[in-house]
Design a protein around this motif. Sequence first.
Motif, short mmCIF file in Angstrom:
data_model
loop_
_atom_site.label_atom_id
_atom_site.label_comp_id
_atom_site.label_asym_id
_atom_site.label_seq_id
_atom_site.Cartn_x
_atom_site.Cartn_y
_atom_site.Cartn_z
N UNK A 1 29.07 -55.06 55.29
CA UNK A 1 27.72 -55.40 55.75
C UNK A 1 26.67 -54.81 54.78
N UNK A 2 26.89 -53.56 54.36
CA UNK A 2 25.94 -52.93 53.43
C UNK A 2 25.89 -53.70 52.11
N UNK A 3 27.06 -54.09 51.61
CA UNK A 3 27.08 -54.84 50.35
C UNK A 3 26.36 -56.17 50.49
N UNK A 4 26.54 -56.84 51.63
CA UNK A 4 25.87 -58.14 51.82
C UNK A 4 24.37 -57.97 51.97
N UNK A 5 23.95 -56.91 52.68
CA UNK A 5 22.50 -56.69 52.84
C UNK A 5 21.87 -56.38 51.47
N UNK A 6 22.61 -55.67 50.63
CA UNK A 6 22.09 -55.35 49.29
C UNK A 6 22.06 -56.59 48.40
N UNK A 7 23.16 -57.34 48.43
CA UNK A 7 23.27 -58.48 47.51
C UNK A 7 22.47 -59.69 47.99
N UNK A 8 22.54 -60.01 49.28
CA UNK A 8 21.93 -61.23 49.77
C UNK A 8 20.46 -61.05 50.14
N UNK A 9 20.10 -59.85 50.60
CA UNK A 9 18.70 -59.63 51.01
C UNK A 9 17.95 -58.70 50.05
N UNK A 10 18.67 -58.09 49.13
CA UNK A 10 18.02 -57.22 48.15
C UNK A 10 17.51 -55.91 48.74
N UNK A 11 18.06 -55.52 49.91
CA UNK A 11 17.65 -54.25 50.52
C UNK A 11 18.34 -53.12 49.76
N UNK A 12 17.58 -52.13 49.33
CA UNK A 12 18.16 -51.03 48.55
C UNK A 12 18.51 -49.83 49.42
N UNK A 13 17.64 -49.52 50.37
CA UNK A 13 17.86 -48.32 51.20
C UNK A 13 18.72 -48.66 52.42
N UNK A 14 19.95 -49.02 52.14
CA UNK A 14 20.89 -49.31 53.22
C UNK A 14 22.23 -48.65 52.86
N UNK A 15 22.78 -47.88 53.81
CA UNK A 15 23.98 -47.09 53.56
C UNK A 15 24.94 -47.16 54.74
N UNK A 16 26.17 -46.74 54.46
CA UNK A 16 27.20 -46.65 55.50
C UNK A 16 27.20 -45.24 56.07
N UNK A 17 27.33 -45.12 57.38
CA UNK A 17 27.50 -43.80 57.98
C UNK A 17 28.96 -43.40 57.81
N UNK A 18 29.21 -42.36 57.02
CA UNK A 18 30.59 -41.93 56.79
C UNK A 18 31.21 -41.44 58.10
N UNK A 19 32.37 -41.97 58.42
CA UNK A 19 33.03 -41.57 59.67
C UNK A 19 32.67 -42.47 60.85
N UNK A 20 31.59 -43.24 60.69
CA UNK A 20 31.21 -44.23 61.69
C UNK A 20 31.07 -43.70 63.11
N UNK A 21 31.47 -44.55 64.05
CA UNK A 21 31.35 -44.24 65.48
C UNK A 21 32.07 -42.93 65.82
N UNK A 22 33.22 -42.70 65.15
CA UNK A 22 33.98 -41.46 65.40
C UNK A 22 33.14 -40.22 65.10
N UNK A 23 32.38 -40.27 64.02
CA UNK A 23 31.57 -39.09 63.66
C UNK A 23 30.43 -38.90 64.67
N UNK A 24 29.91 -40.00 65.21
CA UNK A 24 28.87 -39.89 66.24
C UNK A 24 29.45 -39.30 67.52
N UNK A 25 30.69 -39.71 67.83
CA UNK A 25 31.38 -39.16 69.01
C UNK A 25 31.64 -37.67 68.84
#
Lengths: 154, 143
Positions: free
Chosen positions: A120-144
């Motif tokens: 999703x981050x790669x598509x938002x960067x490539x298709x929409x040109x958004x630069x300030x978009x990142x993945x949360x490392x660990x995802x939902x598990x890290x939030x839990x």
Amino acid sequence: MGKGGHYSGGLSMRSFKEAFCLVAIAVVCGGIAYFIHPRAPSFGIDKLERQLEEVQGMAEVFWVDARADEDFERAHLDGAISLNIEHWEEQLVDFLDRWPPDATTIVYCSSLACMRSHEIVERLREELGIEEVYVLKGGWESLLEAGIVEEGGS
Amino acid sequence: MKALSRIAYIVLGVTFAWAGVVKLSDPEAFLSSILTYQIFGSSVAVVAALVVPYLELCVGFSLATGALRGGGRWLAGGLTLVFLLLLFQGAIRGLNVDCGCFGSNAKSETTGYAWPIARDLLMLAGLAIGIVGERVANKREEQ
């Protein structure tokens, strides 16, 4: 050492050469796959990732949930919107309506190993040109683990 | 013994080749599986996700057909031992090896170690049968 196609006891030079040949073939094929396979992973995925502590220090964060719809419906982070690879086209409209350009967009999926958020981050960067978009490392598990969300609700 | 050895190699070869073919279609999904073991850095995991499926395919072909089998045997044993070590460390650390990233994507519990470990041990046993059977048959031929 055996003769012809016979079993050659230990790790003989012949076995070593044969193993090297097999590894070399696999490396060449893997290299070709890297360039031509439509689902080949890319290097530098960790550059797209941000730790939860870093995210918590950001001024304004726009959360995107890249998990499947049923997981989003079961529980999600307050304020997060759903944007996943299955419903990219439909959900992108909602994303664009609500996306604040000044905020940092953070995308999460289920766990450290989940690659949906990277896509999703790669598509938002490539298709929409958004630069300030990142993945949360660990995802939902890290939030839990941080106690920010609970299994049954945010 | 020779027939038993051949059967063991063919079964093992087909198993390896099938494991490779399954992963070939989606290297990104395999990368995801590798990352669940939380032992490799992302670059190493990407290389493994690209190369290991082809290595399994090559090893499988080698074992089943006999081409380059000397090397194929060692690689088969080495790969299986690596898989076993990964599984054991995952089980000991209580890692969730099934992230479900391409399925329901729900967080699941740490399950499913028994069958993969048993399968890898069976593969090692199959390899031992192949090697011992081949060795015995060759000795008989030489006598």
